[in-house]
Design a protein around this motif. Structure first.
Motif, PDB file in Angstrom:
ATOM      1  N   GLN A 116       0.839  -1.205   0.000  1.00 12.25           N
ATOM      2  CA  GLN A 116       0.000   0.000   0.000  1.00 12.25           C
ATOM      3  C   GLN A 116       0.878   1.260   0.000  1.00 12.25           C
ATOM      4  O   GLN A 116       2.052   1.207   0.338  1.00 12.25           O
ATOM      5  CB  GLN A 116      -0.942  -0.033   1.213  1.00 12.25           C
ATOM      6  CG  GLN A 116      -1.920  -1.217   1.195  1.00 12.25           C
ATOM      7  CD  GLN A 116      -2.788  -1.258  -0.059  1.00 12.25           C
ATOM      8  OE1 GLN A 116      -3.221  -0.226  -0.547  1.00 12.25           O
ATOM      9  NE2 GLN A 116      -3.014  -2.441  -0.599  1.00 12.25           N
ATOM     10  N   PRO A 117       0.273   2.399  -0.409  1.00 14.05           N
ATOM     11  CA  PRO A 117       1.061   3.610  -0.645  1.00 14.05           C
ATOM     12  C   PRO A 117       1.819   4.135   0.569  1.00 14.05           C
ATOM     13  O   PRO A 117       1.371   4.014   1.706  1.00 14.05           O
ATOM     14  CB  PRO A 117       0.016   4.645  -1.079  1.00 14.05           C
ATOM     15  CG  PRO A 117      -1.305   4.040  -0.831  1.00 14.05           C
ATOM     16  CD  PRO A 117      -1.140   2.577  -0.731  1.00 14.05           C
ATOM     17  N   ILE A 256       0.537  12.557  -2.628  1.00 11.36           N
ATOM     18  CA  ILE A 256      -0.822  12.224  -2.185  1.00 11.36           C
ATOM     19  C   ILE A 256      -1.148  12.921  -0.857  1.00 11.36           C
ATOM     20  O   ILE A 256      -2.287  13.341  -0.627  1.00 11.36           O
ATOM     21  CB  ILE A 256      -1.021  10.689  -2.086  1.00 11.36           C
ATOM     22  CG1 ILE A 256      -2.461  10.344  -1.696  1.00 11.36           C
ATOM     23  CG2 ILE A 256      -0.050  10.045  -1.103  1.00 11.36           C
ATOM     24  CD1 ILE A 256      -3.502  10.771  -2.700  1.00 11.36           C
ATOM     25  N   VAL A 260      -4.603  15.219   0.162  1.00  9.90           N
ATOM     26  CA  VAL A 260      -5.440  15.075   1.353  1.00  9.90           C
ATOM     27  C   VAL A 260      -5.402  16.373   2.162  1.00  9.90           C
ATOM     28  O   VAL A 260      -6.435  16.879   2.619  1.00  9.90           O
ATOM     29  CB  VAL A 260      -4.957  13.883   2.213  1.00  9.90           C
ATOM     30  CG1 VAL A 260      -5.736  13.800   3.510  1.00  9.90           C
ATOM     31  CG2 VAL A 260      -5.083  12.577   1.421  1.00  9.90           C
ATOM     32  N   ILE A 335      -3.179   6.018   4.983  1.00 16.88           N
ATOM     33  CA  ILE A 335      -3.237   7.406   4.519  1.00 16.88           C
ATOM     34  C   ILE A 335      -4.126   8.186   5.485  1.00 16.88           C
ATOM     35  O   ILE A 335      -5.209   7.716   5.828  1.00 16.88           O
ATOM     36  CB  ILE A 335      -3.820   7.471   3.085  1.00 16.88           C
ATOM     37  CG1 ILE A 335      -2.938   6.675   2.128  1.00 16.88           C
ATOM     38  CG2 ILE A 335      -3.949   8.921   2.610  1.00 16.88           C
ATOM     39  CD1 ILE A 335      -3.465   6.606   0.718  1.00 16.88           C
ATOM     40  N   THR A 337      -6.915  10.721   6.808  1.00 16.83           N
ATOM     41  CA  THR A 337      -8.110  11.305   6.202  1.00 16.83           C
ATOM     42  C   THR A 337      -7.992  12.828   6.310  1.00 16.83           C
ATOM     43  O   THR A 337      -7.247  13.334   7.161  1.00 16.83           O
ATOM     44  CB  THR A 337      -9.381  10.871   6.953  1.00 16.83           C
ATOM     45  OG1 THR A 337      -9.287  11.343   8.311  1.00 16.83           O
ATOM     46  CG2 THR A 337      -9.539   9.361   6.953  1.00 16.83           C
TER      47      THR A 337
ATOM     48  N   TYR B  40      -6.243  -1.790  -4.240  1.00 19.91           N
ATOM     49  CA  TYR B  40      -5.498  -2.839  -4.925  1.00 19.91           C
ATOM     50  C   TYR B  40      -4.915  -3.789  -3.896  1.00 19.91           C
ATOM     51  O   TYR B  40      -4.484  -3.382  -2.824  1.00 19.91           O
ATOM     52  CB  TYR B  40      -4.418  -2.256  -5.837  1.00 19.91           C
ATOM     53  CG  TYR B  40      -3.364  -1.425  -5.153  1.00 19.91           C
ATOM     54  CD1 TYR B  40      -2.175  -1.999  -4.729  1.00 19.91           C
ATOM     55  CD2 TYR B  40      -3.540  -0.069  -4.941  1.00 19.91           C
ATOM     56  CE1 TYR B  40      -1.198  -1.248  -4.111  1.00 19.91           C
ATOM     57  CE2 TYR B  40      -2.565   0.699  -4.310  1.00 19.91           C
ATOM     58  CZ  TYR B  40      -1.404   0.098  -3.901  1.00 19.91           C
ATOM     59  OH  TYR B  40      -0.440   0.854  -3.286  1.00 19.91           O
ATOM     60  N   GLY B  61      -9.653  17.256  -4.744  1.00 18.94           N
ATOM     61  CA  GLY B  61      -8.574  17.216  -3.750  1.00 18.94           C
ATOM     62  C   GLY B  61      -8.160  15.782  -3.529  1.00 18.94           C
ATOM     63  O   GLY B  61      -7.691  15.106  -4.440  1.00 18.94           O
ATOM     64  N   SER B  62      -8.370  15.283  -2.338  1.00 22.94           N
ATOM     65  CA  SER B  62      -8.030  13.904  -2.054  1.00 22.94           C
ATOM     66  C   SER B  62      -8.883  12.955  -2.892  1.00 22.94           C
ATOM     67  O   SER B  62     -10.101  13.095  -2.938  1.00 22.94           O
ATOM     68  CB  SER B  62      -8.264  13.606  -0.573  1.00 22.94           C
ATOM     69  OG  SER B  62      -8.169  12.212  -0.366  1.00 22.94           O
ATOM     70  N   PRO B  63      -8.260  11.987  -3.557  1.00 24.56           N
ATOM     71  CA  PRO B  63      -9.025  11.045  -4.384  1.00 24.56           C
ATOM     72  C   PRO B  63      -9.615   9.893  -3.580  1.00 24.56           C
ATOM     73  O   PRO B  63     -10.269   9.028  -4.138  1.00 24.56           O
ATOM     74  CB  PRO B  63      -7.969  10.533  -5.363  1.00 24.56           C
ATOM     75  CG  PRO B  63      -6.689  10.584  -4.580  1.00 24.56           C
ATOM     76  CD  PRO B  63      -6.808  11.785  -3.667  1.00 24.56           C
ATOM     77  N   ILE B  64      -9.381   9.915  -2.268  1.00 27.38           N
ATOM     78  CA  ILE B  64      -9.827   8.791  -1.435  1.00 27.38           C
ATOM     79  C   ILE B  64     -11.200   9.122  -0.849  1.00 27.38           C
ATOM     80  O   ILE B  64     -11.353  10.140  -0.177  1.00 27.38           O
ATOM     81  CB  ILE B  64      -8.830   8.545  -0.286  1.00 27.38           C
ATOM     82  CG1 ILE B  64      -7.433   8.310  -0.852  1.00 27.38           C
ATOM     83  CG2 ILE B  64      -9.279   7.374   0.578  1.00 27.38           C
ATOM     84  CD1 ILE B  64      -6.328   8.760   0.058  1.00 27.38           C
ATOM     85  N   SER B  66     -13.593   8.284   1.873  1.00 30.11           N
ATOM     86  CA  SER B  66     -13.803   7.518   3.104  1.00 30.11           C
ATOM     87  C   SER B  66     -15.218   7.712   3.635  1.00 30.11           C
ATOM     88  O   SER B  66     -15.729   6.879   4.368  1.00 30.11           O
ATOM     89  CB  SER B  66     -12.750   7.859   4.156  1.00 30.11           C
ATOM     90  OG  SER B  66     -12.373   9.205   4.091  1.00 30.11           O
TER      91      SER B  66
END
Lengths: 352, 179
Positions: A116-117, A256, A260, A335, A337, B40, B61-64, B66
């Motif tokens: 993972q990143p 990244i 965030v 990562i 939040t 992944y 912004g953040s591509p995540i 949650s």
């Protein structure tokens, strides 16, 4: 929008490299960068290029060394443990003053770590990674567009300064898809009179070498190289400044983590906190000047990283620790939040 | 400014990533800002799969994702895992053939589509994902229904033109499905 295509970050790097004139790729598969190798395997044979999956990372980087010495644009890509294996070769390439592009799509470490990143190869990348006194040009993309653009720039600057350049990405940047406008394919090229391209009996031999047994000579070469590095620090530093004009607090983040953190900065602004962000785009050279400038006005800095806190040392150095530098971090492939980063920003305003 | 944070989750092999990719392309063709991020893992198939898709009028912004505004789930573990993360006032789309329980939250809109059964009955058993997408387009408007053929042609290769037609049909089935 018409010119934009959707691509994974890894694919954007591969296509941009081809557009920049790279026709030699050597690598060994490892998650999460395998799409680069897969893309090259598919495309290179069709355009007269070379894709070669070496028997190991050590072989791959030495193939890069050879092709770089011959004067061609050449690259390799890997992820954290694979880059460690390449470190010896990277040092030789730097010691021989050769241009090459090395991509590190980072994953969690140390050791085999995880897939993972992560951003925990910051020290390795910005301090060279291998033995000896040297630097790499280190670019930290924060979008798929930058994955493409900085790849082209990396090849150009590597050629211009005769030194290896690195794209320091992470698993998220490699795997995500975003619209990207591919580079034009008109990449700046440089004469390479030093290349081992054959003398045709018309000139003396060129020598590519990193071995200097006379310490006086080796010292001289090192001093000359660092003279070049000083010039690069003056002219090649890249960063993005976001909402810093009236900022009382400054977030520092790249890749990244910066994506965030940007959400968190926007959320903090909505709560009336005057916070901005400086996003290093080059990690070496590190944007010391804008941080030193910010240290005059802001109350504190917050370094947001996917590591146990590596870039934070450069922030402290750049600001001469004039103001507190706090850390907001996750590690091992986790990562933060935007809410976690917002919490850290709020704590910063209370604590200082 | 309108931003939709979508999370699609299910088992590997259900077309979770493909469904997200289609929506991302649709957003691209509409001139929107967007990101698509897959989870992944080391496994080739089986296991869990999910992807974050953000479609916005503003730079992403953040591509995540949650805390999704829109959650589409194709197995029970995914509903169990992400139901509580969904924002209040959000929408949850459930493949009710595979997930027997109801959404427990009362501050979200829940939609139940027996997508896997509908897909089997229609003769394209692997396209439950696109039936779900059809319903999702209808109820969220995160992308427009117009021009879905063009977006599909971006994700279905020309070699498989026949698949384009059944994907189209699957999206229409979901779009027109009334509970």
């Amino acid at each position: 929008m018409a010119n934009k295509v959707l691509m994974k970050g890894n694919e954007a790097i591969a296509e941009a490299a081809i557009l920049a004139g790279c026709r030699h790729y050597f690598g060994y598969p490892i998650t999460p960068q395998t799409e680069i190798a897969a893309y090259m395997a598919k495309r290179m044979p069709k355009i007269g290029g070379v894709f070669l999956q070496a028997e190991s990372e050590v072989s791959a980087i030495n193939m890069v060394y050879g092709v770089a010495g011959a004067g061609f644009r050449v690259m390799t890509s890997s992820s954290s443990p694979g880059i460690s294996l390449k470190a010896e070769g990277i040092s030789y390439i730097a010691g021989s003053d050769l241009p090459a592009l090395i991509v590190n799509v980072q994953r969690g470490g140390p050791g085999l770590g995880g897939i993972q990143p992560s951003q925990s190869d910051y020290f390795q990348a910005t301090r060279g990674g291998g033995h000896g006194d040297y630097h790499l040009l280190v670019y930290a993309p924060a979008s798929v567009q930058e994955m493409a653009d900085l790849t082209v720039l990396g090849f150009e600057k590597a050629d211009e300064y005769r030194m290896p350049a690195m794209i320091l990405a992470d698993g998220t940047m490699g795997q995500m898809m975003e619209p990207v406008e591919l580079p034009s394919g008109e990449s700046k090229t440089f004469e390479k009179p030093w290349a081992l391209s054959g003398t045709k009996c018309e000139r003396p031999h060129n020598v590519v070498n990193s071995l200097y047994l006379k310490p006086e000579k080796l010292e001289e070469v090192n001093f000359a190289r660092y003279e070049r590095y000083r010039k690069i620090e003056e002219t090649e530093t890249m960063y993005e400044s976001y909402l810093m004009e009236d900022a009382e607090y400054c977030v520092v983040a790249f890749g990244i983590a910066a994506r965030v953190a940007k959400n968190a900065v926007i959320a903090a602004r909505a709560k009336g906190i005057r916070v901005g962000m400086i996003r290093p785009i080059t990690l070496w050279p590190f944007p010391k000047a804008p941080l030193a400038e910010a240290a005059k006005t802001v109350k504190a800095f917050l370094s947001v990283e996917l590591s146990m806190g590596q870039m934070i040392e450069d922030v402290e150095l750049a600001t001469r620790s004039q103001k507190p530098v706090l850390l907001c971090n996750r590690a091992g492939g986790m990562i933060p939040t935007p809410e976690e980063v917002l919490g850290a920003i709020e704590n910063m305003t209370k604590g200082v | 400014m309108k931003t939709t944070n979508l999370l699609i989750a299910g088992f590997g092999g259900q077309g979770v990533l493909f469904a997200g990719k289609f929506l991302a392309y649709k957003g691209l063709l509409e001139g929107k800002q967007l990101s698509w991020l897959p989870s992944y893992g080391p496994e080739m198939r089986g296991g869990t799969a999910n992807c974050s898709v953000i479609i916005s009028d503003e730079p992403v912004g953040s591509p995540i994702v949650s805390n999704p505004d829109v959650l589409m789930v194709m197995n029970l573990p995914s509903l169990d895992k992400y139901e509580d993360a969904t924002v209040a006032g959000g929408k949850i789309f459930v493949d009710s053939t595979l997930i027997e329980r109801k959404v427990e939250r009362t501050d979200v809109d829940a939609y139940y589509i027996p997508a896997t059964r509908l897909a089997k009955e229609a003769g394209f058993p692997t396209l439950a994902n696109m039936i779900m997408v059809g319903k999702l387009i209808k109820e969220t408007g995160m992308v427009s229904f117009d021009g879905i053929r063009e977006a599909l042609s971006k994700v279905v290769s020309a070699k498989h033109a026949d698949l384009l037609e059944i994907n189209l049909k699957a999206i229409e089935t979901g779009y027109n499905y009334a509970e």
